[in-house]
Design a protein around this motif. Structure first.
Motif, PDB file in Angstrom:
ATOM      1  N   ARG A 368       0.824  -1.212   0.000  1.00  0.00           N
ATOM      2  CA  ARG A 368       0.000   0.000   0.000  1.00  0.00           C
ATOM      3  C   ARG A 368       0.856   1.258   0.000  1.00  0.00           C
ATOM      4  O   ARG A 368       0.528   2.245  -0.675  1.00  0.00           O
ATOM      5  CB  ARG A 368      -0.914  -0.014   1.237  1.00  0.00           C
ATOM      6  N   ARG A 369       2.001   1.230   0.697  1.00  0.00           N
ATOM      7  CA  ARG A 369       2.847   2.427   0.820  1.00  0.00           C
ATOM      8  C   ARG A 369       3.725   2.651  -0.409  1.00  0.00           C
ATOM      9  O   ARG A 369       4.225   3.768  -0.606  1.00  0.00           O
ATOM     10  CB  ARG A 369       3.750   2.301   2.050  1.00  0.00           C
ATOM     11  N   THR A 370       3.963   1.626  -1.193  1.00  0.00           N
ATOM     12  CA  THR A 370       4.914   1.745  -2.302  1.00  0.00           C
ATOM     13  C   THR A 370       4.290   2.487  -3.481  1.00  0.00           C
ATOM     14  O   THR A 370       3.316   2.001  -4.075  1.00  0.00           O
ATOM     15  CB  THR A 370       5.382   0.359  -2.765  1.00  0.00           C
ATOM     16  N   PRO A 371       4.817   3.659  -3.843  1.00  0.00           N
ATOM     17  CA  PRO A 371       4.276   4.364  -5.008  1.00  0.00           C
ATOM     18  C   PRO A 371       4.528   3.551  -6.281  1.00  0.00           C
ATOM     19  O   PRO A 371       5.651   3.113  -6.538  1.00  0.00           O
ATOM     20  CB  PRO A 371       5.066   5.678  -5.020  1.00  0.00           C
ATOM     21  N   PHE A 372       3.493   3.338  -7.046  1.00  0.00           N
ATOM     22  CA  PHE A 372       3.616   2.640  -8.322  1.00  0.00           C
ATOM     23  C   PHE A 372       2.943   3.512  -9.366  1.00  0.00           C
ATOM     24  O   PHE A 372       1.719   3.593  -9.431  1.00  0.00           O
ATOM     25  CB  PHE A 372       2.961   1.262  -8.239  1.00  0.00           C
ATOM     26  N   GLU A 373       3.756   4.190 -10.136  1.00  0.00           N
ATOM     27  CA  GLU A 373       3.273   5.290 -10.964  1.00  0.00           C
ATOM     28  C   GLU A 373       2.959   4.842 -12.392  1.00  0.00           C
ATOM     29  O   GLU A 373       3.530   3.887 -12.905  1.00  0.00           O
ATOM     30  CB  GLU A 373       4.316   6.418 -10.996  1.00  0.00           C
ATOM     31  N   GLY A 374       2.063   5.571 -13.007  1.00  0.00           N
ATOM     32  CA  GLY A 374       1.728   5.314 -14.402  1.00  0.00           C
ATOM     33  C   GLY A 374       2.648   6.065 -15.346  1.00  0.00           C
ATOM     34  O   GLY A 374       3.369   6.987 -14.950  1.00  0.00           O
ATOM     35  N   ALA A 375       2.633   5.678 -16.587  1.00  0.00           N
ATOM     36  CA  ALA A 375       3.397   6.363 -17.621  1.00  0.00           C
ATOM     37  C   ALA A 375       2.754   6.077 -18.975  1.00  0.00           C
ATOM     38  O   ALA A 375       2.099   5.049 -19.165  1.00  0.00           O
ATOM     39  CB  ALA A 375       4.859   5.918 -17.630  1.00  0.00           C
ATOM     40  N   VAL A 376       2.934   6.999 -19.886  1.00  0.00           N
ATOM     41  CA  VAL A 376       2.398   6.868 -21.239  1.00  0.00           C
ATOM     42  C   VAL A 376       3.554   6.955 -22.228  1.00  0.00           C
ATOM     43  O   VAL A 376       4.429   7.826 -22.105  1.00  0.00           O
ATOM     44  CB  VAL A 376       1.371   7.975 -21.546  1.00  0.00           C
ATOM     45  N   LYS A 377       3.565   6.033 -23.177  1.00  0.00           N
ATOM     46  CA  LYS A 377       4.474   6.123 -24.308  1.00  0.00           C
ATOM     47  C   LYS A 377       3.650   6.392 -25.567  1.00  0.00           C
ATOM     48  O   LYS A 377       2.611   5.754 -25.788  1.00  0.00           O
ATOM     49  CB  LYS A 377       5.286   4.834 -24.478  1.00  0.00           C
ATOM     50  N   LEU A 378       4.121   7.325 -26.361  1.00  0.00           N
ATOM     51  CA  LEU A 378       3.471   7.674 -27.623  1.00  0.00           C
ATOM     52  C   LEU A 378       4.379   7.278 -28.779  1.00  0.00           C
ATOM     53  O   LEU A 378       5.583   7.538 -28.739  1.00  0.00           O
ATOM     54  CB  LEU A 378       3.196   9.173 -27.695  1.00  0.00           C
ATOM     55  N   VAL A 379       3.820   6.651 -29.784  1.00  0.00           N
ATOM     56  CA  VAL A 379       4.558   6.311 -31.002  1.00  0.00           C
ATOM     57  C   VAL A 379       3.951   7.115 -32.138  1.00  0.00           C
ATOM     58  O   VAL A 379       2.771   6.942 -32.475  1.00  0.00           O
ATOM     59  CB  VAL A 379       4.468   4.802 -31.312  1.00  0.00           C
ATOM     60  N   LEU A 380       4.739   8.021 -32.720  1.00  0.00           N
ATOM     61  CA  LEU A 380       4.247   8.908 -33.765  1.00  0.00           C
ATOM     62  C   LEU A 380       5.023   8.680 -35.061  1.00  0.00           C
ATOM     63  O   LEU A 380       6.250   8.815 -35.084  1.00  0.00           O
ATOM     64  CB  LEU A 380       4.377  10.371 -33.339  1.00  0.00           C
ATOM     65  N   GLU A 381       4.304   8.314 -36.111  1.00  0.00           N
ATOM     66  CA  GLU A 381       4.935   8.108 -37.412  1.00  0.00           C
ATOM     67  C   GLU A 381       4.621   9.293 -38.317  1.00  0.00           C
ATOM     68  O   GLU A 381       3.489   9.787 -38.350  1.00  0.00           O
ATOM     69  CB  GLU A 381       4.430   6.822 -38.063  1.00  0.00           C
ATOM     70  N   PHE A 382       5.653   9.729 -39.062  1.00  0.00           N
ATOM     71  CA  PHE A 382       5.512  10.842 -39.992  1.00  0.00           C
ATOM     72  C   PHE A 382       6.021  10.425 -41.361  1.00  0.00           C
ATOM     73  O   PHE A 382       6.839   9.504 -41.483  1.00  0.00           O
ATOM     74  CB  PHE A 382       6.280  12.063 -39.489  1.00  0.00           C
ATOM     75  N   SER A 383       5.562  11.111 -42.374  1.00  0.00           N
ATOM     76  CA  SER A 383       6.017  10.804 -43.735  1.00  0.00           C
ATOM     77  C   SER A 383       7.364  11.445 -44.040  1.00  0.00           C
ATOM     78  O   SER A 383       8.075  10.999 -44.941  1.00  0.00           O
ATOM     79  CB  SER A 383       4.976  11.277 -44.751  1.00  0.00           C
ATOM     80  N   ASN A 384       7.716  12.491 -43.297  1.00  0.00           N
ATOM     81  CA  ASN A 384       8.993  13.175 -43.491  1.00  0.00           C
ATOM     82  C   ASN A 384       9.620  13.498 -42.139  1.00  0.00           C
ATOM     83  O   ASN A 384       8.927  13.645 -41.135  1.00  0.00           O
ATOM     84  CB  ASN A 384       8.801  14.491 -44.271  1.00  0.00           C
ATOM     85  N   ARG A 385      10.946  13.631 -42.147  1.00  0.00           N
ATOM     86  CA  ARG A 385      11.654  14.048 -40.934  1.00  0.00           C
ATOM     87  C   ARG A 385      11.711  15.568 -40.901  1.00  0.00           C
ATOM     88  O   ARG A 385      12.086  16.219 -41.880  1.00  0.00           O
ATOM     89  CB  ARG A 385      13.076  13.477 -40.936  1.00  0.00           C
ATOM     90  N   PHE A 386      11.338  16.152 -39.766  1.00  0.00           N
ATOM     91  CA  PHE A 386      11.399  17.601 -39.604  1.00  0.00           C
ATOM     92  C   PHE A 386      12.269  17.997 -38.416  1.00  0.00           C
ATOM     93  O   PHE A 386      12.310  19.159 -38.029  1.00  0.00           O
ATOM     94  CB  PHE A 386       9.991  18.192 -39.451  1.00  0.00           C
ATOM     95  N   TRP A 387      12.955  17.059 -37.806  1.00  0.00           N
ATOM     96  CA  TRP A 387      13.852  17.325 -36.691  1.00  0.00           C
ATOM     97  C   TRP A 387      15.298  17.212 -37.177  1.00  0.00           C
ATOM     98  O   TRP A 387      15.565  16.606 -38.227  1.00  0.00           O
ATOM     99  CB  TRP A 387      13.593  16.345 -35.544  1.00  0.00           C
TER     100      TRP A 387
END
Length: 552
Positions: A368-387
């Motif tokens: 009960r005391r142990t923090p167990f945190e959530g997380a989200v991963k996003l996978v984003l595909e693009f047709s071109n690189r802009f970075w």
């Protein structure tokens, strides 16, 4: 074996086929192979019967094996541009002497060095990473960029302060004083050392996002403790050349894994609690320098116990057939002499698994005391690189998504959000997340920023909305919504100190000499997959000693 063995389906049943469960099974398998090899030589010489094989079964609730390792094979451009493996869960190997790195080397799995902490969360660095990439830092409030070779004084101040907090003297002092009643939060420490609001936001995108807790509830001693465990492993970062599934497949080899076996009830015979309460009060050491016993250590363990002959399998059980009965959601049962529980903290405290008799109050309180945190991963595909071509990742202060890094192939960005950022994203509909992320990337890389970032001229056209115009699709992996995980990984918050280490030792403590516990939350080093491996090594030794304790 004893005549009562007919009622026993397995010597050891392991609940959960993540890294902790699979590695526990492999360690037991290696010990058993060594014991049977020596026993067969002795039996041949003496004309006796050879030692029976240890029966180990791993029960996995999900359709896939790997736990918080989950790999997506993404078809690029609808399949026309090939495929790329994207890790939806654990991804990186932290440190050249870490348990995961040593295990990967031992198994001969191909890995590659990608970058160091100095190029990532650790702050600015004048040189490019080993793979030619560099980290970038973006301040959303002022719409400004800081490359990894920045000479921004406020940014350098932030990194200098964090380094000072984590130096050897501070580590020793803060670790020794971990029991003080009011832990110093990271927010207080940074402000006390003159870190500006502008850089507090960067610290939130970096340290808070990595440790899955807001800055005001992260303690300096937590940062120090993490550094104390991570520093000896070195700064280098690696990733598996193909995917993390290489590790899962190798750990699964030779192991009896039964998928979609959802444990609903764990019932231990009362005779266990009457006989064996004192056997494993403190367990064995919490961390090993190597994820498996050496050959010499294995032989010593086998000599210390009755592991060569197996004649005392499950000590004190020669008089009866005491066992633990596992019942599945569909009513199937398995009886085992020993059970290893590896489900996540989120699952263990959910109440979905009934224990009879109930787990001790101290262990229930520890979950009960142990923090167990959530997380989200996003996978984003693009047709071109802009970075930028040399970018391996970017930290984003005051933004919806605090962190992105670049997939190994294709025009794919991976976003990661934990702590406060996770709370925001987890409450948003999919379409709102998509719109918000594209707006963030458009602002980061569009207009004047495109001219500043793409100095190499590698993009044919510069757009005000590069992300939106080249967007293909987005996938969202919210670990808090995975039924058999319910979070990302355990952490420690300032509000739950000073009992962090004691809490984790309680999670690791066996119950009645028949229930054993492994998983990243049962180890105090907070090193995710490394912790899962270390816990498997510890737990396998505990189980072996319990099964084969010498009669004398």
């Amino acid at each position: 074996r004893n005549k009562q063995d007919d009622a026993i389906d397995a010597d050891v049943a392991i609940v959960g086929a993540g890294v902790a469960g699979l590695w526990t099974a492999q360690c037991l398998r290696h010990l058993d192979q060594e014991a049977r090899r020596v026993a067969s030589l002795s039996a041949t010489t003496a004309g006796a019967q050879s030692r029976p094989k240890l029966r180990v079964v791993v029960l996995e609730a999900a359709q896939y094996v790997g736990g918080r390792i989950k790999t997506l094979e993404l078809e690029l451009g609808g399949g026309a541009a090939g495929r790329v493996h994207v890790e939806l869960g654990a991804e990186l190997i932290h440190g050249e002497t870490s348990s995961l790195k040593l295990l990967a080397d031992r198994l001969g799995l191909p890995i590659e060095q990608c970058y160091t902490w100095a190029h990532g969360d650790g702050g600015p660095h004048p040189e490019h990473a080993v793979n030619g990439g560099r980290a970038y830092y973006y301040l959303g409030r002022t719409n400004e960029w800081l490359p990894s070779d920045t000479d921004d004084e406020e940014f350098e101040r932030l990194c200098t302060v964090v380094d000072a907090l984590c130096d050897e003297k501070a580590m020793d002092e803060l670790t020794q004083n971990a029991n003080r009643p009011t832990p110093l939060s990271l927010t207080e420490a940074l402000r006390n050392h003159g870190v500006t609001d502008r850089m507090m936001a960067m610290a939130d995108a970096s340290y808070a996002n990595t440790l899955c807790a807001p800055l005001h509830d992260l303690s300096v001693s937590q940062l120090v403790l993490l550094e104390k465990y991570w520093a000896p492993d070195g700064d280098f970062e690696y990733r598996f050349t193909r995917s993390m599934q290489d590790l899962v497949r190798r750990l699964q080899r030779g192991v009896d894994v039964r998928r979609q076996w959802v444990v609903q009830r764990v019932a231990r015979d009362h005779s266990h609690s009457r006989r064996c309460q004192q056997q494993h009060g403190n367990g064995v050491p919490m961390r090993r320098p190597f994820p498996e016993l050496s050959a010499q250590e294995r032989q010593q363990l086998l000599r210390d116990t009755d592991g060569y002959s197996g004649s005392q399998c499950c000590k004190r059980s020669c008089e009866d057939s005491s066992a633990v009965t596992l019942t599945s959601r569909t009513g199937e049962t398995i009886r085992a002499r020993k059970v290893v529980m590896t489900p996540s903290v989120g699952v263990m405290r959910s109440g979905d698994i009934e224990f009879s008799p109930p787990l001790p109050a101290a262990k229930r309180d520890a979950y009960r005391r142990t923090p167990f945190e959530g997380a989200v991963k996003l996978v984003l595909e693009f047709s071109n690189r802009f970075w930028p071509r040399d970018a391996h990742g970017v930290l984003c202060a005051d933004c919806l998504v605090p962190e992105f890094w670049i997939a190994q192939r294709g025009h794919v960005l991976i976003g990661f959000a934990a702590a406060d950022a996770f709370e925001r994203l987890s409450a948003m509909p999919h379409e709102d997340i998509q719109q918000g992320v594209l707006e963030q990337l458009d602002r980061m890389y569009g207009g004047d920023n495109a001219t500043k970032q793409l100095k190499d001229g590698s993009c044919a056209e510069l757009s005000a909305r590069p992300a939106s115009e080249s967007f293909v699709r987005m996938l969202v992996q919210d670990w808090s919504r995975e039924e058999f995980v319910r979070g990302c990984y355990s952490t420690v918050r300032a509000s739950m100190e000073p009992n962090f280490v004691a809490n984790r030792r309680e999670l690791a403590r066996p119950v009645d000499d028949c229930l054993f516990f492994a998983g990243e939350a049962t180890v105090p080093n907070m090193c995710m997959v490394n912790s899962a491996i270390d816990s498997g090594s510890r737990c396998a030794e505990e189980v072996w000693r319990s099964l084969f304790a010498s009669a004398g």
